[in-house]
Design a protein around this motif. Structure first.
Motif, mmCIF file in Angstrom:
data_model
loop_
_atom_site.group_PDB
_atom_site.id
_atom_site.type_symbol
_atom_site.label_atom_id
_atom_site.label_comp_id
_atom_site.label_asym_id
_atom_site.label_seq_id
_atom_site.Cartn_x
_atom_site.Cartn_y
_atom_site.Cartn_z
ATOM 1 N N HIS A 1 -10.178 0.087 15.211
ATOM 2 C CA HIS A 1 -10.595 -0.863 14.211
ATOM 3 C C HIS A 1 -9.698 -0.700 12.992
ATOM 4 O O HIS A 1 -9.468 0.409 12.525
ATOM 5 C CB HIS A 1 -12.068 -0.612 13.881
ATOM 6 N N THR A 2 -9.191 -1.800 12.456
ATOM 7 C CA THR A 2 -8.289 -1.772 11.310
ATOM 8 C C THR A 2 -8.753 -2.783 10.266
ATOM 9 O O THR A 2 -9.200 -3.876 10.606
ATOM 10 C CB THR A 2 -6.850 -2.120 11.749
ATOM 11 N N SER A 3 -8.645 -2.395 8.979
ATOM 12 C CA SER A 3 -9.005 -3.296 7.880
ATOM 13 C C SER A 3 -7.916 -3.284 6.827
ATOM 14 O O SER A 3 -7.308 -2.247 6.566
ATOM 15 C CB SER A 3 -10.313 -2.851 7.212
ATOM 16 N N LEU A 4 -7.707 -4.439 6.215
ATOM 17 C CA LEU A 4 -6.797 -4.559 5.091
ATOM 18 C C LEU A 4 -7.657 -4.696 3.844
ATOM 19 O O LEU A 4 -8.597 -5.492 3.808
ATOM 20 C CB LEU A 4 -5.908 -5.801 5.263
ATOM 21 N N HIS A 5 -7.359 -3.894 2.812
ATOM 22 C CA HIS A 5 -8.162 -3.891 1.588
ATOM 23 C C HIS A 5 -7.316 -4.343 0.407
ATOM 24 O O HIS A 5 -6.244 -3.791 0.159
ATOM 25 C CB HIS A 5 -8.669 -2.476 1.264
ATOM 26 N N PHE A 6 -7.801 -5.330 -0.319
ATOM 27 C CA PHE A 6 -7.215 -5.712 -1.597
ATOM 28 C C PHE A 6 -8.298 -5.511 -2.639
ATOM 29 O O PHE A 6 -9.334 -6.172 -2.591
ATOM 30 C CB PHE A 6 -6.738 -7.166 -1.590
ATOM 31 N N ASP A 7 -8.106 -4.547 -3.534
ATOM 32 C CA ASP A 7 -9.142 -4.172 -4.486
ATOM 33 C C ASP A 7 -8.651 -4.316 -5.916
ATOM 34 O O ASP A 7 -7.487 -4.052 -6.216
ATOM 35 C CB ASP A 7 -9.552 -2.708 -4.292
ATOM 36 N N ARG A 8 -9.580 -4.654 -6.775
ATOM 37 C CA ARG A 8 -9.370 -4.639 -8.225
ATOM 38 C C ARG A 8 -10.558 -3.902 -8.835
ATOM 39 O O ARG A 8 -11.693 -4.331 -8.676
ATOM 40 C CB ARG A 8 -9.331 -6.050 -8.792
ATOM 41 N N ALA A 9 -10.279 -2.788 -9.500
ATOM 42 C CA ALA A 9 -11.327 -2.014 -10.180
ATOM 43 C C ALA A 9 -12.543 -1.819 -9.271
ATOM 44 O O ALA A 9 -13.655 -2.190 -9.607
ATOM 45 C CB ALA A 9 -11.716 -2.690 -11.487
ATOM 46 N N HIS A 10 -12.329 -1.238 -8.125
ATOM 47 C CA HIS A 10 -13.370 -1.084 -7.113
ATOM 48 C C HIS A 10 -13.697 0.398 -6.888
ATOM 49 O O HIS A 10 -12.803 1.225 -6.827
ATOM 50 C CB HIS A 10 -12.887 -1.715 -5.800
ATOM 51 N N GLU A 11 -14.978 0.713 -6.770
ATOM 52 C CA GLU A 11 -15.419 2.068 -6.437
ATOM 53 C C GLU A 11 -16.379 1.970 -5.261
ATOM 54 O O GLU A 11 -17.170 1.040 -5.176
ATOM 55 C CB GLU A 11 -16.131 2.717 -7.625
ATOM 56 N N THR A 12 -16.298 2.939 -4.373
ATOM 57 C CA THR A 12 -17.198 2.951 -3.217
ATOM 58 C C THR A 12 -18.199 4.087 -3.347
ATOM 59 O O THR A 12 -17.894 5.124 -3.938
ATOM 60 C CB THR A 12 -16.426 3.139 -1.894
ATOM 61 N N PRO A 13 -19.393 3.930 -2.787
ATOM 62 C CA PRO A 13 -20.329 5.059 -2.742
ATOM 63 C C PRO A 13 -19.836 6.098 -1.737
ATOM 64 O O PRO A 13 -18.947 5.823 -0.937
ATOM 65 C CB PRO A 13 -21.636 4.412 -2.275
ATOM 66 N N SER A 14 -20.404 7.283 -1.792
ATOM 67 C CA SER A 14 -20.046 8.324 -0.824
ATOM 68 C C SER A 14 -20.509 7.900 0.559
ATOM 69 O O SER A 14 -21.620 7.401 0.733
ATOM 70 C CB SER A 14 -20.693 9.658 -1.199
ATOM 71 N N GLU A 15 -19.643 8.129 1.544
ATOM 72 C CA GLU A 15 -19.943 7.764 2.922
ATOM 73 C C GLU A 15 -19.178 8.679 3.861
ATOM 74 O O GLU A 15 -18.288 9.409 3.434
ATOM 75 C CB GLU A 15 -19.563 6.306 3.189
ATOM 76 N N PHE A 16 -19.538 8.632 5.144
ATOM 77 C CA PHE A 16 -18.776 9.364 6.155
ATOM 78 C C PHE A 16 -18.556 8.443 7.344
ATOM 79 O O PHE A 16 -19.281 7.464 7.539
ATOM 80 C CB PHE A 16 -19.470 10.661 6.584
ATOM 81 N N ASP A 17 -17.530 8.762 8.123
ATOM 82 C CA ASP A 17 -17.228 8.007 9.335
ATOM 83 C C ASP A 17 -17.383 8.965 10.507
ATOM 84 O O ASP A 17 -16.611 9.897 10.640
ATOM 85 C CB ASP A 17 -15.784 7.471 9.293
ATOM 86 N N ALA A 18 -18.377 8.744 11.318
ATOM 87 C CA ALA A 18 -18.563 9.602 12.483
ATOM 88 C C ALA A 18 -19.080 8.748 13.625
ATOM 89 O O ALA A 18 -19.918 7.886 13.398
ATOM 90 C CB ALA A 18 -19.539 10.728 12.178
#
Length: 132
Positions: free
Chosen positions: A1-18
């Protein structure tokens, strides 16, 4: 799975990938990642879900509390009261700054959150199943 991200002043919450392995490649701009060891899983997941629709791989600690902690508006004691064990996770975290052309490998079960530094950010993110 692949994603392209274009962000402006963006913050993400804590997460994990499992059980996924995660490779994040910064293409332009700068991004900060905070990484937490899997041994701190319970401290980061601690708070109850606000709704049944909240993803299980996202921390129950509100993002705003973590931002307030970084800005000095909260102390570790404040967050620790709601999420026992978070103080140790916070003290043992890794901070990584990604600039254009830099890749970050995030193994399965490692908690992470990110913030764009500056205005425009472009990145690609790839996930794959498998071991660490």
């Amino acid at each position: 799975h692949t994603s392209l991200h274009f962000d402006r002043a963006h913050e993400t919450p804590s997460e994990f990938d499992a059980p996924l392995r995660n490779v994040f490649v910064q293409l332009s701009g700068t991004k900060k990642f905070l990484l937490y060891k899997p041994i701190h899983h319970e401290a980061l997941l601690q708070q109850p879900r606000k709704s049944k629709d909240q993803p299980q791989h996202v921390s129950g600690i509100p993002l705003q509390e973590l931002l307030d902690l970084e800005e000095g508006n909260h102390t570790l004691v404040d967050v620790e009261q709601k999420s026992p064990g978070f103080s140790a996770a916070h003290k043992e975290r890794f901070e990584v700054i990604l600039s254009p052309g830099v890749a970050l490998y995030i193994p399965p079960w490692w908690w992470h959150r990110s913030a764009t530094l500056g205005k425009d950010n472009l990145a690609v993110n790839c996930w794959a199943e498998g071991g660490a």
